[in-house]
Design an enzyme around this catalytic site. Structure first.
Site, PDB file in Angstrom:
ATOM      1  N   TRP A  30       1.004  -1.278   0.123  1.00 49.98           N
ATOM      2  CA  TRP A  30      -0.004  -0.064   0.180  1.00 49.98           C
ATOM      3  C   TRP A  30       0.901   1.188   0.107  1.00 49.98           C
ATOM      4  CZ3 TRP A  30      -2.131   2.701   4.804  1.00 49.98           C
ATOM      5  CH2 TRP A  30      -3.070   3.702   4.369  1.00 49.98           C
ATOM      6  N   ASP A  51      -1.543  -6.334   8.779  1.00 45.70           N
ATOM      7  CA  ASP A  51      -2.350  -5.360   8.380  1.00 45.70           C
ATOM      8  C   ASP A  51      -3.621  -6.003   7.717  1.00 45.70           C
ATOM      9  OD1 ASP A  51      -3.904  -3.257   7.664  1.00 45.70           O
ATOM     10  OD2 ASP A  51      -2.269  -2.490   6.171  1.00 45.70           O
ATOM     11  N   LYS A  78     -13.891  -0.357   5.161  1.00 46.81           N
ATOM     12  CA  LYS A  78     -14.521  -1.206   4.116  1.00 46.81           C
ATOM     13  C   LYS A  78     -15.594  -1.942   4.458  1.00 46.81           C
ATOM     14  CE  LYS A  78     -10.227   0.441   2.756  1.00 46.81           C
ATOM     15  NZ  LYS A  78      -9.593   1.445   1.771  1.00 46.81           N
TER      16      LYS A  78
HETATM   17  C1  LMR Z   1      -6.677   2.708  -1.097  1.00 45.48           C
HETATM   18  O1  LMR Z   1      -5.672   1.756  -0.904  1.00 45.48           O
HETATM   19  O2  LMR Z   1      -7.228   3.236  -1.673  1.00 45.48           O
HETATM   20  C2  LMR Z   1      -7.477   2.965   0.408  1.00 45.48           C
HETATM   21  O3  LMR Z   1      -6.934   2.267   1.504  1.00 45.48           O
HETATM   22  C3  LMR Z   1      -7.624   4.285   0.711  1.00 45.48           C
HETATM   23  C4  LMR Z   1      -6.290   4.850   1.166  1.00 45.48           C
HETATM   24  O4  LMR Z   1      -6.372   5.585   2.044  1.00 45.48           O
HETATM   25  O5  LMR Z   1      -5.255   4.826   0.550  1.00 45.48           O
END
Ligand code: LMR
Length: 396
Positions: A130, A211, A246
């Site tokens: 992420w 996570d 989510k």
């Molecule tokens: C995403 O990856 O799009 C979501 O987790 C929203 C974010 O905060 O990045």
């Protein structure tokens, strides 16, 4: 003071929100931020949430400070949701959970806590991960390194390389794992692969940080927690960050949780005291409204059953979208095999196109996705899939 600052670009994910909103093209398609959308492109409030909110409105007695741990009842119910009701670590009283402002808040609390355990320690994250993980951990003072995870060419896990790397990480290091619905790739570990990762980390003695931002979006709430439960059964120390954004659709309420799994009850108390001190120094205490909604749902058999049904609908729609996009691309005679999208899990997959093609999709077709070609599958619908597939075919 401020004149020394250099401006920064908008966040690579959240920046897409405004770009999409400001685009006047009526055919625009939003595959950017990871937010569930229904067929009409809306992100509705779940019915179970609405009912829980109505109940809270009638029964809430006070707005007094809730304290750094947040809601005790929410914490207990979230622990049970993640670990199951009779996990050995739970029965041995080795788990402590606090409420946090969203999953990101949970990660920041975990990072600050780790920094207090071992300042500057290395945290290993998947390559890719992420987009916010690296900045968040570095902001807390941790050193971020990556382990191999996703094979862009073969659209599969680099599992052997991942395991080889994890066998060599330092005993004092931290390893971040995605519980399910890997963000950004959608490529998840199988239970068998989880067992190997658990065995490896348990024998290394390093700290797993899991996570879990999408519990229930992969295969189901229990299935998606397989790795969490297997890890907690085998290691002395672990951290879990969970998000209710989510699966409960509570994005803007900012509610999640951070759990410590310690060696025994006494160590869990000590670790919790340190985490609470860290929380007090960051934001003092979490907001209460989101936690109140979740605990009302999880604490009621009827509302919980309704929520699980609503979650199943969201999961089925996303899986249906995956299959639908693959079929449309095949029907257009696109030579490239996109079948992998149908097999991946959760909100995201990489399309696997170049940054230049991503740019063209945005500029020429008003189709928005992260530069890496990560698409948020929930943004696909029966009404936009033909346009989407044709546009992808055109830029290929
Ligand atoms: C995403 O990856 O799009 C979501 O987790 C929203 C974010 O905060 O990045």
């Amino acid at each position: 003071m401020f004149e020394t600052l250099k401006g920064l670009p908008a966040d690579p994910i959240l920046g897409l929100l405004t770009q999409y909103r400001d685009d006047p093209n009526p055919a625009k398609v939003d595959l950017g931020v990871g937010v569930y959308k229904d067929e009409a492109g809306h992100t509705p409030i779940l019915r179970s949430v609405k009912q829980a909110e109505a109940h809270r409105l009638n029964t809430e007695q006070t707005k007094v400070y809730i304290g750094p741990t947040g809601s005790a009842s929410f914490n207990t119910l979230m622990t049970q949701l993640a670990f199951g009701n009779d996990h050995p670590a739970l029965l041995a009283n080795r788990i402590r959970t606090v409420s946090t402002p969203g999953g990101t808040g949970a990660l920041r609390v975990a990072a600050d806590f780790i920094q207090r355990c071992r300042p500057g320690v290395t945290i290993w994250v998947s390559d890719p991960t992420w987009a916010n993980h690296t900045g968040l951990f570095e902001a807390a003072g941790l050193t971020v390194r990556t382990y191999p995870y996703y094979d862009y060419a073969n659209k599969s896990l680099r599992f052997d390389e991942m395991l080889t790397c994890l066998k060599q990480v330092g005993e004092q290091d931290v390893v971040l794992l995605h519980a399910c619905c890997h963000n950004p790739s959608g490529a998840d570990l199988t239970p068998n692969q989880w067992d190997k990762v658990v065995e490896t980390l348990a024998s290394r003695g390093c700290l797993p940080l899991i996570d879990m931002a999408y519990q229930g979006f992969g295969d189901g709430v229990n299935e998606d927690a397989y790795g969490v439960r297997a890890m907690a059964a085998k290691v002395d120390n672990m951290l879990l960050c969970a998000s209710c954004s989510k699966n409960f659709g509570l994005y803007r309420e900012r509610i999640g949780s951070c759990s410590i799994i310690a060696k025994d009850n006494a160590q869990a108390d000590i670790a919790l005291s340190v985490m609470l001190y860290a929380i007090r120094c960051i934001y003092s205490m979490p907001p209460a409204h989101g936690a109140a909604i979740v605990e009302t749902i999880l604490g009621s058999d009827e509302l919980k059953a309704q929520w699980l049904e609503e979650l199943a609908v969201m999961r089925a729609r996303i899986n249906g979208n995956r299959a639908m996009l693959v079929e449309k691309l095949q029907a257009l005679g696109v030579a490239r095999d996109f079948g992998f999208i149908a097999n991946e899990k959760g909100m995201f997959s990489f399309l696997g196109i170049t940054p230049e093609q991503v740019k063209r999709l945005k500029r020429d077709y008003a189709i928005y996705m992260v530069d890496s070609s990560r698409i948020s599958i929930a943004g696909i619908s029966h009404s936009n899939v033909d346009y989407l597939a044709k546009s992808i075919a055109a830029v290929l």
